[in-house]
Scaffold this active site. Structure first.
Site, PDB file in Angstrom:
ATOM      1  N   GLU A   1      -1.837  -4.991  -4.335  1.00 57.19           N
ATOM      2  CA  GLU A   1      -2.576  -4.518  -3.163  1.00 57.19           C
ATOM      3  C   GLU A   1      -4.021  -5.041  -3.174  1.00 57.19           C
ATOM      4  OE1 GLU A   1      -3.764  -0.523  -3.239  1.00 57.19           O
ATOM      5  OE2 GLU A   1      -3.877  -0.301  -1.072  1.00 57.19           O
TER       6      GLU A   1
ATOM      7  N   ASN B   1      26.990 -22.662   2.945  1.00 58.92           N
ATOM      8  CA  ASN B   1      27.856 -23.764   3.323  1.00 58.92           C
ATOM      9  C   ASN B   1      27.268 -24.575   4.456  1.00 58.92           C
ATOM     10  OD1 ASN B   1      30.096 -24.163   1.800  1.00 58.92           O
ATOM     11  ND2 ASN B   1      31.304 -22.577   2.807  1.00 58.92           N
TER      12      ASN B   1
ATOM     13  N   HIS C   1       0.822  -1.201   0.000  1.00 52.65           N
ATOM     14  CA  HIS C   1       0.000   0.000   0.000  1.00 52.65           C
ATOM     15  C   HIS C   1       0.863   1.261   0.000  1.00 52.65           C
ATOM     16  CE1 HIS C   1      -3.695   2.208   0.873  1.00 52.65           C
ATOM     17  NE2 HIS C   1      -2.964   2.945   1.707  1.00 52.65           N
TER      18      HIS C   1
END
Lengths: 120, 104, 671
Positions: C71, C398, C49
């Site tokens: 929206e 990792n 918004h």
């Protein structure tokens, strides 16, 4: 010259509003949510409050309700900054005690025209 | 607060309206008017009024009505242009027994 | 009335929108399918918004159009007309990515919409139109005004008691009507609810009603417009007055002000012209600015006190002068800290990208990961923050790729199916410590040693302790992964992570317990802009050694120094032999002390490695504001920057890491 409280969590919108109003000679205080606005309103009396609806911490509707419980803010104009699609929000805002609204997007001219309209 | 603006002189109570005579000031104005509403003669001083709204004008009308009911007399010690204009806009000039608007 | 230049707010808009998208993404990731978590949905909605409103205000039509559709969809979710599904979350996550790109392009002045964004927008719009069965509520409201004009209007208007309290005032309303046509008050009356006793009146309530006529060619829509804000606060009836006019007049664009509009001062309009410079910006909390202003106030007081003393100085005032100077010193230090704090931002901005990444990796690798984050509010220098992201991404990848096991392997090891990955940031001394730990398998020591031997990093049969083995993974070119996955094995190794962290003046190390997991610890300086330094002289020059690296300073006797085969010197220090780096030799300084016993050896440490640096003498400690040498000159090995001393001379700042590596290298070459 009026003392105006501009409330919006968006720094760019708030900045635009404040800059425009200051340019028109008004004294502007900025607040980034409803709670901060209430704090500011408690510390000083404003002639007009411009408030966004959707804000974190405390939204604009709740803020208006709370503000209207303060004796100092009976009848002080409070305009909600809302969007055209937010018809419900306009009515919710009104029910909470807002004076009216300013529909986003607005440009500085429209802002000043509306502010002058309520400040008379 | 009331004592500052309302003065009593020879049975005539005078109530002065503040410069900013809008809704925020009306509770205080109401207190003064309540104190004056039983008097036999009340003079309203509206010369200082710069800002005025419907809340103020409504209250003045209701005061005038209550005063009349008790048989009290209302006079004006003058009214500012702002006061006269707002009263005219709401259609209250006559009811408030305001002095006729002077041509500017 | 001129227009106000809005470009000055564009940077702020981009910054806050990006921030909003981060928040939206985080909330989407937290949102589970089937969830009705109102708070989360609201956060997501609010971000969209806000961006829509700003984009429309600042004229970014593509972004506004895209967010408008998003929206609308979110509004359906918010009003619980549309359930939260995992497809919906994915779609919205893609929208977040898309909006980031669009904002990026917009900020660079490029068109924001492209094929991808249009396709995604269509996808969103399609859902909005078909999804809930409720037709898309086209925002119409007052778009089709009644164009009937009459000779005028008769208006019945009765206020509700609350009308005045909302800030609306019939005086203002009637003034506005007067701008449209000729207004006459036919009648004014009080409603039945008005209290009988004047004393019982609440003067903030409204008990009035009016009958009005508004004559002239006035559009109904214009009249409605004047009463728009009073909807719900009054009874209103508007009827045409007499016959409709033959030809509707053009709409009166009524200026709705009682007073002449305030002119915008020329300065406000013209003063800030041109485009906002793209120099990067920081959003600073008001509290930080307030702290600065406070400090400034104290500085001004101290300054006036000192100039007061200076103007009429007498020896008796020496004590006051000292006090004043002390105060100045204290305030300057506080001011400095406050200014530095402006550059500090919470590490949350980096942490926030991980929930999304972890979610994606989970899916890709078939692992279950619970991400825990602590200390998101820990603040870091903006520059450090911007550069620490990549190394952290690498470590997190990792940890999931190599550290955490698949659910079945974890079950076999007697652990919960879901592995835990913890990110933690906190202050420790003058540093920020960032930890990335997992409860996975831990480092595979045997595989690491085998690989290191294969790569020739260590000789076979060489006995290594756990820390030494862990250190091996930071060696250039090291990788233990059996096959290079597209996640962590591609080219970039831990050596790059370490180099990146080092470039920030930080260090990285690892602790690992087999079967229980690994913890990578990154230590970072609070700021890159200032260091506490030990000021030393070497010949005619001054060098600053960062205090954080200094272990001890000592004067050596000639017999404590041993010359080894290569010609390098070492000395005995706490159970080990450390190489001596003669700074005058490394930097070619004239007139320096050459006899070790006449100089001072400063023992410095970097990532567990120590060397002794020979300098002429120590001058003391002081804070140094770092100036980049690279920017003003060029990169110099062993020097991390320069600073300006109190007397105006320039001192170079020793890059301890570089010096240690230099020292160790020559030692290894000699061994």
């Amino acid at each position: 010259m009026a003392k105006i409280l501009a409330v919006d969590d968006s720094a760019s919108m708030r900045g635009m509003v404040a800059f425009t109003l200051r340019g028109a000679g008004h004294e502007v205080t900025e607040a980034e949510d409803g709670q901060k606005a209430l704090d500011a309103a408690g510390a000083g009396k404003f002639d007009l409050v411009l408030a966004d609806v959707n804000m974190p911490v405390m939204d604009g509707i709740t803020m208006v309700k709370q503000l209207r419980t303060k004796a100092d803010y009976q009848g002080v104009p409070i305009l909600m900054l809302t969007t055209e699609s937010d018809t419900n929000k306009k009515m919710e805002g009104k029910a909470a005690g807002a004076t009216g609204w300013l529909v986003k997007p607005f440009d500085p001219d429209k802002l000043l025209a509306t502010v002058n309209r309520v400040l008379g | 607060m009331g004592g500052r603006r309302a003065t009593k002189q020879g049975g005539m109570v005078t109530v002065s309206l503040p410069a900013d005579c809008r809704i925020g000031a009306q509770v205080a104005v109401h207190a003064e008017l309540v104190a004056a509403v039983q008097a036999s003669a009340v003079a309203l001083d509206g010369t200082r009024v710069e800002r005025v709204d419907t809340a103020a004008l409504q209250q003045l009308w209701l005061f005038a009505r209550a005063l009349e009911k008790h048989g009290g007399a209302l006079t004006w010690k003058g009214a500012s242009q702002a006061l006269e204009e707002a009263a005219a806009t709401l259609g209250l000039t006559t009811i408030l027994q305001l002095p006729a608007q002077q041509p500017a | 009335m001129g227009t106000v230049d809005l470009t000055q707010f564009h940077q702020t808009f981009f910054a806050e929108s990006m921030e909003g998208l981060d928040g939206m993404e985080a909330a989407l990731l937290e949102l589970d399918a089937g969830s009705t978590d109102h708070e989360l949905v609201h956060t997501i909605f609010r971000a969209a918004h806000s961006i829509k409103g700003g984009a429309a205000t600042f004229g970014f039509a593509d972004v506004a159009a895209f967010t408008h559709v998003a929206e609308s969809l979110l509004e359906e979710v918010r009003s619980e007309r549309r359930p939260v599904t995992s497809d919906l979350i994915d779609l919205l996550l893609r929208s977040v990515d898309c909006l980031r790109t669009m904002l990026d392009h917009t900020s660079q002045g490029r068109p924001a919409a492209d094929e991808n964004s249009e396709a995604l927008r269509a996808e969103l719009a399609h859902l909005v139109e078909t999804g809930t069965g409720v037709a898309a509520a086209a925002p119409v409201a007052a778009s089709a005004p009644v164009t009937v004009a009459a000779a005028g209007w008769k208006i019945h208007f009765t206020a509700h008691p609350s009308l005045l309290q909302t800030g609306n005032d019939p005086v203002r309303v009637f003034h506005e009507l007067k701008q449209l046509g000729e207004l006459q008050v036919l009648r004014v009356f009080t409603v039945d609810a008005v209290p009988d006793e004047f004393a019982a009146l609440d003067p903030t309530q409204c008990y009035l009603g009016w009958e009005l006529t508004l004559s002239g060619n006035v559009e109904r829509a214009a009249v409605d417009g004047v009463f728009e804000w009073l909807d719900g606060d009054c009874e209103l009836a508007i009827e045409p007055l007499g016959a409709p006019a033959a030809a509707p007049a053009p709409a009166t664009a009524a200026p709705v002000a009682l007073l002449p509009p305030h002119p915008v001062p020329a300065a406000a309009v013209n003063g800030v012209s041109g485009h906002a410079a793209d120099a990067g910006s920081i959003r600073v909390g008001i509290d930080k600015v307030d702290a600065l202003i406070n400090m400034m106030g104290e500085l001004v007081i101290t300054q006036s006190m000192l100039s007061d003393i200076g103007a009429n100085f007498e020896p008796s005032q020496l004590e006051r002068l000292r006090e004043g100077l002390q105060q100045l010193e204290r305030t300057t230090r506080e001011l400095q800290e406050s200014v530095m704090r402006i550059r500090m931002l919470p590490i949350a901005t980096v942490f926030n990208r991980f929930p999304r990444m972890v979610r994606d990796l989970e899916r890709k690798l078939g692992k279950q990961v619970k991400l825990e984050m602590h200390g998101e509010q820990t603040e870091l220098d903006k520059t450090v923050l911007e550069k620490i992201g990549d190394p952290m991404v690498h470590l997190v990848r990792n940890a999931i790729d190599h550290g955490l096991e698949t659910p079945d392997k974890r079950r076999a090891a007697g652990k919960a199916d879901t592995g835990t990955l913890t990110l933690d940031a906190h202050h420790e001394g003058g540093n920020i410590i960032v930890r990335i730990s997992d409860d996975g398998a831990g480092l595979n020591h045997a595989a690491i040693v085998a690989k290191a031997v294969e790569r020739g990093l260590v000789s076979p049969g060489h006995d290594l302790n756990d820390d030494e083995i862990a250190e091996l993974i930071f060696q250039p070119g090291f990788s233990t992964s059996a096959k290079a996955t597209d996640l962590s094995g591609r080219g970039v190794g831990m050596d790059v992570v370490r180099r990146n962290v080092r470039d920030l003046g930080g260090s990285v190390s690892v602790k690992s317990v087999a079967g229980q997991g690994s913890t990578f610890t990154i230590a970072l300086p609070l700021t890159l802009a200032i260091i506490d330094g030990l000021v030393t002289t070497v010949g005619n020059e001054r060098y600053i050694v960062p205090l954080i690296s200094v272990v001890e300073s000592l004067r050596l006797k000639p017999e404590a120094v041993r010359r080894i085969a290569s010609g390098n010197e070492v000395f005995h220090f706490r159970d080990e032999y450390l190489p001596i780096m003669r700074l005058h030799r490394a930097f070619g300084c004239a007139n320096a002390v050459r006899e070790i016993e006449r100089g001072i050896v400063v023992v410095v440490e970097d990532e567990g490695q120590r060397v002794g640096i020979l300098v002429d003498e120590l001058l003391g400690q002081q804070q140094a504001v770092i100036k980049s040498l690279e920017k003003h000159y060029r990169k110099v090995v062993g020097v991390s920057g320069a600073t300006i001393l109190g007397d105006g001379s320039v001192a170079l700042i020793v890059d301890v890491g570089g010096v240690v590596r230099l020292g160790r290298r020559s030692e290894q070459a000699a061994a």
